[in-house]
Write a protein that holds these residues in place. Structure first.
Motif, mmCIF file in Angstrom:
data_model
loop_
_atom_site.group_PDB
_atom_site.id
_atom_site.type_symbol
_atom_site.label_atom_id
_atom_site.label_comp_id
_atom_site.label_asym_id
_atom_site.label_seq_id
_atom_site.Cartn_x
_atom_site.Cartn_y
_atom_site.Cartn_z
ATOM 1 N N TYR A 411 0.821 -1.217 0.000
ATOM 2 C CA TYR A 411 0.000 0.000 0.000
ATOM 3 C C TYR A 411 0.858 1.272 0.000
ATOM 4 C CZ TYR A 411 -3.641 -3.360 1.137
ATOM 5 O OH TYR A 411 -4.492 -4.440 1.120
ATOM 6 N N PRO A 412 1.731 1.384 -1.004
ATOM 7 C CA PRO A 412 2.538 2.614 -1.091
ATOM 8 C C PRO A 412 1.651 3.826 -1.350
ATOM 9 C CG PRO A 412 2.766 1.318 -3.092
ATOM 10 C CD PRO A 412 2.002 0.468 -2.131
ATOM 11 N N HIS A 413 2.069 4.933 -0.803
ATOM 12 C CA HIS A 413 1.263 6.159 -0.894
ATOM 13 C C HIS A 413 2.160 7.278 -1.376
ATOM 14 C CE1 HIS A 413 -2.314 8.488 -0.101
ATOM 15 N NE2 HIS A 413 -1.719 9.266 0.774
ATOM 16 N N ARG A 414 2.111 7.581 -2.662
ATOM 17 C CA ARG A 414 3.005 8.581 -3.250
ATOM 18 C C ARG A 414 2.359 9.960 -3.325
ATOM 19 N NH1 ARG A 414 7.625 5.880 -2.589
ATOM 20 N NH2 ARG A 414 7.708 3.925 -3.763
ATOM 21 N N PHE A 415 1.090 10.014 -3.683
ATOM 22 C CA PHE A 415 0.404 11.292 -3.869
ATOM 23 C C PHE A 415 -0.527 11.586 -2.694
ATOM 24 C CE2 PHE A 415 1.596 10.482 -8.254
ATOM 25 C CZ PHE A 415 1.939 11.752 -8.703
ATOM 26 N N THR A 416 -0.571 12.857 -2.300
ATOM 27 C CA THR A 416 -1.499 13.320 -1.277
ATOM 28 C C THR A 416 -2.127 14.620 -1.758
ATOM 29 O OG1 THR A 416 -0.174 12.376 0.504
ATOM 30 C CG2 THR A 416 -1.785 14.044 1.106
ATOM 31 N N PHE A 417 -3.445 14.680 -1.673
ATOM 32 C CA PHE A 417 -4.172 15.902 -2.029
ATOM 33 C C PHE A 417 -4.900 16.409 -0.799
ATOM 34 C CE2 PHE A 417 -8.139 17.991 -3.327
ATOM 35 C CZ PHE A 417 -7.617 19.047 -4.074
ATOM 36 N N GLU A 418 -4.825 17.717 -0.585
ATOM 37 C CA GLU A 418 -5.452 18.310 0.594
ATOM 38 C C GLU A 418 -6.188 19.583 0.203
ATOM 39 O OE1 GLU A 418 -3.695 18.385 4.868
ATOM 40 O OE2 GLU A 418 -3.146 20.307 3.948
ATOM 41 N N LEU A 419 -7.434 19.683 0.653
ATOM 42 C CA LEU A 419 -8.255 20.875 0.417
ATOM 43 C C LEU A 419 -8.793 21.336 1.759
ATOM 44 C CD1 LEU A 419 -9.622 22.751 -1.727
ATOM 45 C CD2 LEU A 419 -11.576 21.190 -1.647
ATOM 46 N N LYS A 420 -8.557 22.602 2.089
ATOM 47 C CA LYS A 420 -9.023 23.100 3.379
ATOM 48 C C LYS A 420 -9.415 24.561 3.266
ATOM 49 C CE LYS A 420 -4.285 24.033 4.934
ATOM 50 N NZ LYS A 420 -3.254 23.731 5.963
ATOM 51 N N PRO A 421 -10.356 25.005 4.107
ATOM 52 C CA PRO A 421 -10.753 26.422 4.093
ATOM 53 C C PRO A 421 -9.616 27.290 4.621
ATOM 54 C CG PRO A 421 -11.790 25.275 5.918
ATOM 55 C CD PRO A 421 -11.099 24.232 5.106
ATOM 56 N N SER A 422 -9.667 28.571 4.264
ATOM 57 C CA SER A 422 -8.610 29.492 4.685
ATOM 58 C C SER A 422 -9.209 30.855 5.011
ATOM 59 C CB SER A 422 -7.553 29.632 3.588
ATOM 60 O OG SER A 422 -6.519 30.507 3.982
ATOM 61 N N LEU A 423 -8.732 31.432 6.104
ATOM 62 C CA LEU A 423 -9.109 32.785 6.512
ATOM 63 C C LEU A 423 -7.834 33.535 6.862
ATOM 64 C CD1 LEU A 423 -10.963 35.094 7.546
ATOM 65 C CD2 LEU A 423 -11.015 33.900 9.749
ATOM 66 N N GLU A 424 -7.620 34.679 6.231
ATOM 67 C CA GLU A 424 -6.478 35.524 6.543
ATOM 68 C C GLU A 424 -6.978 36.929 6.837
ATOM 69 O OE1 GLU A 424 -3.441 35.406 3.598
ATOM 70 O OE2 GLU A 424 -3.174 33.241 3.705
ATOM 71 N N THR A 425 -6.368 37.554 7.827
ATOM 72 C CA THR A 425 -6.788 38.893 8.233
ATOM 73 C C THR A 425 -5.609 39.856 8.168
ATOM 74 O OG1 THR A 425 -6.356 38.355 10.562
ATOM 75 C CG2 THR A 425 -8.600 38.036 9.740
ATOM 76 N N PHE A 426 -5.948 41.126 7.978
ATOM 77 C CA PHE A 426 -4.953 42.202 7.951
ATOM 78 C C PHE A 426 -5.567 43.367 8.712
ATOM 79 C CE2 PHE A 426 -2.829 45.821 5.780
ATOM 80 C CZ PHE A 426 -1.524 45.493 6.123
ATOM 81 N N LEU A 427 -4.986 43.674 9.882
ATOM 82 C CA LEU A 427 -5.639 44.582 10.816
ATOM 83 C C LEU A 427 -4.963 45.948 10.868
ATOM 84 C CD1 LEU A 427 -6.283 42.183 13.841
ATOM 85 C CD2 LEU A 427 -7.743 42.631 11.876
ATOM 86 N N ASN A 428 -5.795 46.945 11.161
ATOM 87 C CA ASN A 428 -5.353 48.291 11.531
ATOM 88 C C ASN A 428 -4.675 49.057 10.403
ATOM 89 O OD1 ASN A 428 -5.738 49.994 13.695
ATOM 90 N ND2 ASN A 428 -3.644 49.760 14.445
ATOM 91 N N ASP A 429 -5.036 48.773 9.168
ATOM 92 C CA ASP A 429 -4.550 49.605 8.071
ATOM 93 C C ASP A 429 -5.413 50.876 7.998
ATOM 94 O OD1 ASP A 429 -2.754 49.476 5.489
ATOM 95 O OD2 ASP A 429 -4.693 50.280 4.845
ATOM 96 N N PRO A 430 -4.838 52.023 7.655
ATOM 97 C CA PRO A 430 -5.632 53.258 7.581
ATOM 98 C C PRO A 430 -6.818 53.181 6.630
ATOM 99 C CG PRO A 430 -3.302 53.773 7.564
ATOM 100 C CD PRO A 430 -3.406 52.289 7.458
ATOM 101 N N SER A 431 -6.735 52.317 5.629
ATOM 102 C CA SER A 431 -7.849 52.187 4.690
ATOM 103 C C SER A 431 -9.011 51.388 5.257
ATOM 104 C CB SER A 431 -7.362 51.524 3.395
ATOM 105 O OG SER A 431 -6.941 50.194 3.642
ATOM 106 N N GLY A 432 -8.793 50.702 6.366
ATOM 107 C CA GLY A 432 -9.843 49.900 6.993
ATOM 108 C C GLY A 432 -9.249 49.076 8.117
ATOM 109 N N PHE A 433 -9.885 49.091 9.285
ATOM 110 C CA PHE A 433 -9.303 48.409 10.435
ATOM 111 C C PHE A 433 -9.258 46.903 10.242
ATOM 112 C CE2 PHE A 433 -9.709 46.193 14.481
ATOM 113 C CZ PHE A 433 -8.620 46.703 15.157
#
Length: 658
Positions: A411-433
């Motif tokens: 049972y060799p396992h060469r390939f792996t595929f992963e899908l996951k949600p992502s959330l990234e934030t950028f805080l306190n910029d003058p254009s928007g907190f």
């Protein structure tokens, strides 16, 4: 003339009866429920004042409160017994922060720390000290306090002293130095402090009443932007606050308050236990006997059961009455659990003369550890005749192996595929907190040989409002990051990674390609554990070039970018002996911008969730802009297993940093 005492009215007697009934009907469980509730700012307390209570160990909460003109958004956590950390955003409604649209009302970020020095005794109160907004370029609400709390059922009384925000005059606002007047100048702290007090009456698990004396001088606190904007024209009418605390469900608590003699407010909080699965985790384990009808061969039958139970790259070999088994754990978050699952499968083998068992767990065909025991001990442990500590005492664990089993792989396992949600934030910029992007990340791994991995990862963010009006600083190693994040599609990685394990537990790693969203190049590391893994020492270095903002396969041609950036570090990881599952990472050397110094990172693992905080000390005099001179890089991060939300075990984690 003799004075005739009038009998108590019906209303008075009814009130007295109800009060006595409430007091004597109170039980300790109902009383204890509200002792760990938050005040307006998130730390454990009443409304404006803190108490000497702290959250229960390994819990956290999120919440929002309002007491005009303030909105407070907080995240509070207790990573260890007696310690409480609070991240707070304070918004002053109606006060414009910048002369540009998008940012909205004024907002201030701060970190608060509370530690309970002494637990409550039979005759002695609980004692806690706290630091409010102790560090940052702008410390508008800084304070240090001491609080004492004592339970007298069904009341919980608190008294305390605090300076700064809670005291007679505000502390200095600017500078990056910690405000620690309580420890550095205790007499000055005492002279500038105000007293505060309050109590909570908790006759029921569903509700409680609060009364407090709020020492904050709102009309004189010039460090608070709300002083000139709001309180000069509408000074508070009272220092007394009252409130009703309601426990709506196990996950929602609401405070309804009347503060300063003229302001209605509320506080909504949601408590959680760190690492507790939202959905119960169910394991799907296939036994050796389950595969009996498919395979007659012992090795193939056992390998099939292991494969269907979540293992890959399986090698099995019988040498006389010794069973050697090598497998890669592709499913179980905890290594001890993976070993236990293998033991459960082996315990179903009944008619095979097996005396000793050698289990090798590997990663990408590199042996990580060897667990040696006997078949009899496995059977006794799985059947409950041996406790966990007894089973481990009779077994042996090794990590100094570097060669696996020399037998064909099943049972060799060469390939792996992963899908996951992502959330990234950028805080306190003058254009928007609050800037953010929400989407998903897809990654593919191909493992052609031992220790080698080709890896690519791409992200797509259909919801993305990240942007900035700031320009890159004098040496922009990270200050131009928003220009990369504002794209909906990103090629995050395209690289080759090679790991070697040599005798004496020496590891080396070489990585080449697109390393991350901003840089491509080479990165290498060599490390070795000492003292049974309690100390890890190593060296690392990188040679990278900035990627183009608009083309993922080109390098940057911005005039402010260097041809190449490089780093060199001495690294250490030390597992703290007196704090369970906690460790400190220290690296010293040259950072990307060319500044030299230290970075210290402290981490604590709580039921699979890793919480971290870091702080740097470098020679920032190489910079020419005023923002980086004297700056210390600091932040917090969390690594959260997806198994907490999936209802099944898995090794995937979500990483978030701030």
């Amino acid at each position: 003339m003799e004075k005739i005492c009038k009998p108590y009215s019906f209303k008075s007697r009814a009130f007295l009866f109800i009060l006595i009934f409430l007091i004597f009907s109170t039980n300790s469980k109902a009383f204890e429920h509200f002792l760990h509730s938050p005040n307006n700012y998130g730390v454990t307390g009443l409304m404006s004042i803190p108490t000497a209570r702290v959250m229960k160990k390994h819990t956290f909460r999120i919440g929002v409160s309002n007491d005009t003109p303030y909105n407070h958004y907080y995240f509070t956590i207790s990573p260890m017994k007696g310690l409480e950390l609070n991240a707070l955003v304070t918004q002053i409604n109606g006060l414009k922060a910048f002369d540009i649209s998008g940012y909205g009302s004024y907002k201030d970020k701060s970190i608060d720390i509370k530690y309970q020095l002494f637990k409550e005794g039979k005759y002695t109160p609980a004692v806690a000290i706290g630091l409010i907004d102790p560090y940052g370029q702008v410390k508008r609400y800084s304070s240090q306090y001491i609080a004492l709390s004592k339970k007298i059922y069904p009341f919980d009384f608190t008294v305390g002293l605090g300076n700064g925000r809670l005291g007679k005059e505000p502390l200095p606002v600017g500078g990056s130095k910690f405000n620690l007047q309580m420890f550095e100048h205790p007499r000055t702290w005492l002279r500038q402090s105000n007293s505060f007090w309050g109590f909570q009456f908790s006759p029921s698990k569903k509700w409680a009443l609060m009364l407090e004396y709020d020492p904050i001088e709102y009309t004189h606190d010039t460090s608070d932007p709300a002083q000139s904007f709001y309180f000069e024209r509408k000074p508070p009418k009272s220092h007394y606050n009252i409130g009703l605390r309601l426990n709506l469900t196990s996950l929602v608590e609401v405070d309804l308050t009347y503060q300063r003699g003229d302001t209605y407010g509320f506080n909504i909080s949601m408590p959680f236990v760190i690492g507790r699965p939202m959905i119960p985790i169910v394991d799907h384990i296939v036994t050796y006997e389950d595969e009996k009808k498919y395979y007659n061969n012992f090795e193939k039958r056992l390998a099939a059961a292991l494969y269907k139970s979540g293992f890959r790259n399986i090698k099995i070999r019988m040498v006389n009455d010794n069973l050697w088994l090598e497998a890669e754990n592709d499913t179980y978050f905890y290594t001890p659990k993976a070993i236990k699952v293998i033991g459960e499968i082996l315990s179903t083998i009944k008619n095979k003369p097996i005396k000793k068992v050698h289990i090798i767990l590997a990663q990408n065909q590199i042996p990580i550890l060897e667990f040696d025991t006997t078949k009899r001990n496995i059977d006794d442990y799985i059947n409950g005749k041996l406790k966990t500590w007894q089973f481990l005492y009779l077994s042996k664990l090794r990590t100094d192996i570097y060669k696996g089993i020399n037998t064909p792989m099943l049972y060799p396992h060469r390939f792996t595929f992963e899908l996951k949600p992502s959330l990234e934030t950028f805080l306190n910029d003058p254009s928007g907190f609050f800037r953010y992007r929400i989407g998903f990340t897809a990654g593919v791994k191909y493992r052609p040989w031992k220790g080698g991995t080709f890896f690519t990862e791409a992200s797509y963010y259909p919801i993305n409002n990240i942007g900035t009006i700031n320009q890159p600083l004098s040496i922009p190693v990270r200050s131009d990051l928003p220009f990369y994040l504002e794209h909906k599609f990103a090629l995050d990685n395209l690289l080759y990674n090679q790991i070697f394990k040599f005798p004496e537990n020496v590891y080396t790693r070489l990585t080449a390609g697109i390393l991350e969203i901003e840089y491509s190049g080479l990165d290498t590391e060599i490390a070795k554990p000492f003292f049974h893994g309690k100390l890890l020492l190593g060296v690392s270095g990188s040679l990278v070039k900035k990627r183009s903002i608009n083309n993922p396969f080109e390098f940057s041609h911005q005039p402010y970018d260097k041809n190449y950036y490089h780093t060199e570090f001495l690294r250490m990881r030390y597992y703290i002996p007196f704090v369970r599952n906690a460790f400190v990472d220290v690296k010293y050397g040259r950072f990307l911008a060319g500044d030299k110094g230290f970075m210290i990172r402290v981490s604590k693992v709580i039921k699979g969730v890793t919480l971290s905080a870091w702080y740097s000390f470098t020679n920032t005099n190489i910079f020419t802009d005023p923002y980086n001179i004297g700056y210390h890089n600091f932040g917090i991060a969390a690594s959260i297993p997806f198994r907490l939300f999936k209802g099944r075990d898995m090794r995937t984690v979500y990483n978030y940093s701030l």
